[in-house]
Design a protein around this motif. Structure first.
Motif, short mmCIF file in Angstrom:
data_model
loop_
_atom_site.label_atom_id
_atom_site.label_comp_id
_atom_site.label_asym_id
_atom_site.label_seq_id
_atom_site.Cartn_x
_atom_site.Cartn_y
_atom_site.Cartn_z
N LEU A 125 0.97 -1.12 0.05
CA LEU A 125 0.03 -0.06 0.05
C LEU A 125 0.81 1.42 0.11
CD1 LEU A 125 -2.42 -1.17 2.87
CD2 LEU A 125 -2.73 -1.24 0.20
N LYS A 126 2.09 1.42 -0.08
CA LYS A 126 2.89 2.45 0.10
C LYS A 126 2.74 3.22 -1.34
CE LYS A 126 7.56 0.30 -1.41
NZ LYS A 126 7.11 -1.29 -1.71
N HIS A 127 2.13 2.80 -2.41
CA HIS A 127 1.93 3.77 -3.55
C HIS A 127 0.96 4.55 -3.40
CE1 HIS A 127 5.13 3.15 -6.40
NE2 HIS A 127 5.80 2.25 -5.49
N LEU A 128 -0.12 4.15 -2.37
CA LEU A 128 -1.35 4.82 -2.42
C LEU A 128 -1.47 5.94 -1.39
CD1 LEU A 128 -1.90 1.76 -2.93
CD2 LEU A 128 -4.28 2.56 -2.46
N VAL A 129 -1.52 7.28 -2.21
CA VAL A 129 -1.31 8.67 -1.44
C VAL A 129 -2.76 8.87 -0.77
CG1 VAL A 129 -0.77 11.14 -1.33
CG2 VAL A 129 0.83 9.34 -2.72
N MET B 107 -9.92 11.24 -0.87
CA MET B 107 -9.53 10.33 -2.09
C MET B 107 -8.04 9.98 -1.94
SD MET B 107 -10.08 13.41 -5.18
CE MET B 107 -8.69 14.35 -4.56
N ILE B 108 -7.92 8.80 -2.44
CA ILE B 108 -6.72 7.88 -2.60
C ILE B 108 -6.01 7.81 -4.03
CG2 ILE B 108 -5.86 5.73 -2.22
CD1 ILE B 108 -7.97 5.32 0.14
N TYR B 109 -4.90 8.32 -4.05
CA TYR B 109 -4.21 8.27 -5.42
C TYR B 109 -3.34 7.05 -5.47
CZ TYR B 109 -0.52 9.89 -8.81
OH TYR B 109 0.46 10.03 -9.75
N CYS B 110 -3.04 6.14 -6.59
CA CYS B 110 -2.14 5.20 -6.50
C CYS B 110 -1.07 6.05 -7.69
CB CYS B 110 -2.32 3.80 -6.74
SG CYS B 110 -1.22 2.78 -6.95
N TYR B 111 0.36 6.37 -7.30
CA TYR B 111 1.01 6.86 -8.16
C TYR B 111 1.93 5.94 -8.90
CZ TYR B 111 5.00 6.55 -4.70
OH TYR B 111 6.06 5.97 -3.91
N VAL B 112 1.81 5.91 -10.07
CA VAL B 112 2.74 4.99 -11.13
C VAL B 112 3.83 5.98 -11.76
CG1 VAL B 112 2.68 3.53 -13.19
CG2 VAL B 112 0.68 3.54 -11.53
N PRO B 113 5.31 5.58 -11.42
CA PRO B 113 6.38 6.38 -12.16
C PRO B 113 6.08 6.36 -13.62
CG PRO B 113 7.09 5.15 -10.06
CD PRO B 113 5.68 4.56 -10.38
N LYS B 114 6.29 7.52 -14.05
CA LYS B 114 6.47 7.77 -15.62
C LYS B 114 5.16 7.92 -16.14
CE LYS B 114 9.82 8.35 -16.93
NZ LYS B 114 10.22 9.62 -16.49
N VAL B 115 4.09 8.27 -15.21
CA VAL B 115 2.80 8.59 -15.60
C VAL B 115 2.32 9.71 -14.97
CG1 VAL B 115 0.62 7.66 -16.18
CG2 VAL B 115 2.28 6.03 -15.74
N ALA B 116 3.08 10.76 -15.06
CA ALA B 116 2.71 12.09 -14.81
C ALA B 116 2.80 12.08 -13.09
CB ALA B 116 1.54 12.94 -15.05
N LEU C 62 -6.15 6.26 -10.23
CA LEU C 62 -4.73 5.99 -10.70
C LEU C 62 -4.59 6.56 -12.01
CD1 LEU C 62 -3.75 2.14 -11.74
CD2 LEU C 62 -6.08 3.01 -11.26
N PHE C 63 -3.41 6.53 -12.64
CA PHE C 63 -3.26 6.94 -14.11
C PHE C 63 -2.30 6.00 -14.77
CE2 PHE C 63 -5.09 10.70 -12.47
CZ PHE C 63 -5.60 11.51 -13.86
N VAL C 64 -2.70 5.62 -16.00
CA VAL C 64 -1.88 4.60 -16.67
C VAL C 64 -1.47 4.92 -17.81
CG1 VAL C 64 -3.26 2.72 -15.46
CG2 VAL C 64 -3.88 3.53 -17.52
N ARG C 65 -0.44 4.31 -18.47
CA ARG C 65 -0.05 4.70 -19.83
C ARG C 65 0.40 3.30 -20.76
NH1 ARG C 65 5.55 8.38 -19.77
NH2 ARG C 65 5.60 8.71 -22.24
N GLU C 66 0.60 3.49 -21.69
CA GLU C 66 0.92 2.51 -22.86
C GLU C 66 2.31 1.83 -22.13
OE1 GLU C 66 2.12 -0.03 -25.92
OE2 GLU C 66 3.12 1.50 -25.11
N PRO C 67 2.07 0.52 -21.82
CA PRO C 67 3.11 -0.10 -21.08
C PRO C 67 4.62 0.17 -21.75
CG PRO C 67 1.32 -1.54 -21.18
CD PRO C 67 0.81 -0.44 -22.08
N TRP D 285 9.95 0.52 -13.70
CA TRP D 285 9.54 -0.38 -14.53
C TRP D 285 8.81 -1.59 -14.16
CZ3 TRP D 285 14.49 1.03 -14.12
CH2 TRP D 285 15.44 0.33 -13.27
N GLN D 286 8.25 -1.35 -12.88
CA GLN D 286 7.36 -2.42 -12.31
C GLN D 286 6.15 -2.18 -13.02
OE1 GLN D 286 6.52 -5.37 -11.33
NE2 GLN D 286 7.24 -5.12 -9.24
#
Length: 313
Positions: free
Chosen positions: A68-72, A79-88, A144-149, A220-221
């Motif tokens: 759960l350490k990516h959930l801000v 609100m809870i935001y899961c951050y994904v590096p390289k997606v803003a 969360l925000f996603v991007r073309e892998p 890159w996870q």
């Protein structure tokens, strides 16, 4: 001259008004209801993928605090935001600092990038007790925000392995990749690890030894492993391709859309589809296929088609 900070008033503690979760599922504004349908389709896609791949996705039923350490968490706007590096994620962390700062910040872009990544500046879900975690997962709007892998992957490679200033990555990962993937590597390359080729990076990612040794670095996870969308029900899935609209929709639902806009940013250096195509030119069809398998759930779950440049046999 002191500038009046709109966040001093109204930004904190939305008691009495509707929560983002209520606004999302029962919109009061017509403008929000059309977008709500799009997000319902995205949610369904995730649910269907999780169901179809339940054998692989349900192995670990119980999430640990470490998961759960990516959930801000934003208490004030629920609100809870899961951050994904390289997606803003830098800009989203800045926005979350404005939202949770109780008037301390008003302009996201005035927050230096490195400050946005200081973990103590934002509260994450793993810092709560189990009952508090469950309460928030049930009652807060999760997004969360996603991007073309593969575009995200090339973006991570460019940022971490081609920039001279990223010496910590060169030392931590570059040296390991060179040692493992490069025949007859020079002593300097083994020591510095600052000239990793994309082909070597890919070979490292698909190497079973890598997966056994330690989890992937967060840059890159897979989104699937960072945010656990088969275990946590995300109410809203934003896309990098429609970043501004989706982000401002989140802010509208939070009731702050009138005085907080998601920062627009220079697109000159960002990784594009054309660039990604180029990077994949030198990857053998076997390695392409193996790499696709690694990121397959992200492709399926977030509705990204198999890239046309892949030579999948």
């Amino acid at each position: 001259v002191m500038r009046r900070n709109p966040f001093g008033m109204g930004i904190c503690c939305r008691k009495g008004s509707r929560s983002p979760l209520q606004e999302l599922y029962n919109p009061t504004q017509v403008s929000l209801s059309n977008t709500a349908i799009l997000h319902q389709i995205r949610r369904d896609q995730v649910t269907d993928t999780c169901r179809a791949n339940s054998v692989s996705s349900r192995k670990r039923r119980v999430l640990t605090p470490n998961d759960l350490k990516h959930l801000v968490v934003d208490e004030d706007h629920e609100m809870i935001y899961c951050y994904v590096p390289k997606v803003a994620c830098t800009n989203w962390k800045r926005v979350m600092m404005v939202l949770t700062g109780r008037g301390k910040y008003s302009d996201p872009m005035e927050i230096p990038a490195n400050e946005a990544h200081v973990s103590s500046n934002l509260k994450t879900l793993n810092q709560y007790s189990i009952p508090e975690i469950n309460h928030r997962l049930k009652n807060y709007m999760k997004f969360l925000f996603v991007r073309e892998p593969f575009e995200r992957l090339v973006s991570a490679y460019r940022n971490k392995f081609t920039q001279k200033y990223n010496t910590s990555f060169h030392k931590r990962y570059g040296t390991k990749i060179v040692r493992r993937q490069r025949k007859n590597a020079t002593q300097e390359a083994l020591r510095k690890g600052d000239d990793v080729k994309f082909e070597e990076f890919v070979a490292y990612l698909i190497d079973p030894h890598t997966q056994r040794e330690e989890p992937f670095n967060e840059h890159w996870q897979t989104v699937y492993s960072l945010c656990h969308p088969c275990h946590i029900h995300y109410d809203l899935i934003g896309k990098y391709e429609t970043l501004e609209e989706d982000s401002n929709y989140v802010l509208q639902l939070a009731g702050v859309g009138n005085y907080l806009k998601f920062p627009t940013y220079a697109k000159s250096t960002r990784t594009t589809d054309e660039m990604t195509t180029e990077f994949f030119q030198n990857i053998s069809s076997l390695h392409q296929m193996q790499l696709y398998e690694v990121y397959k759930l992200d492709f399926l779950m977030f509705n990204y088609s198999v890239p046309s440049y892949l030579k999948l046999e």
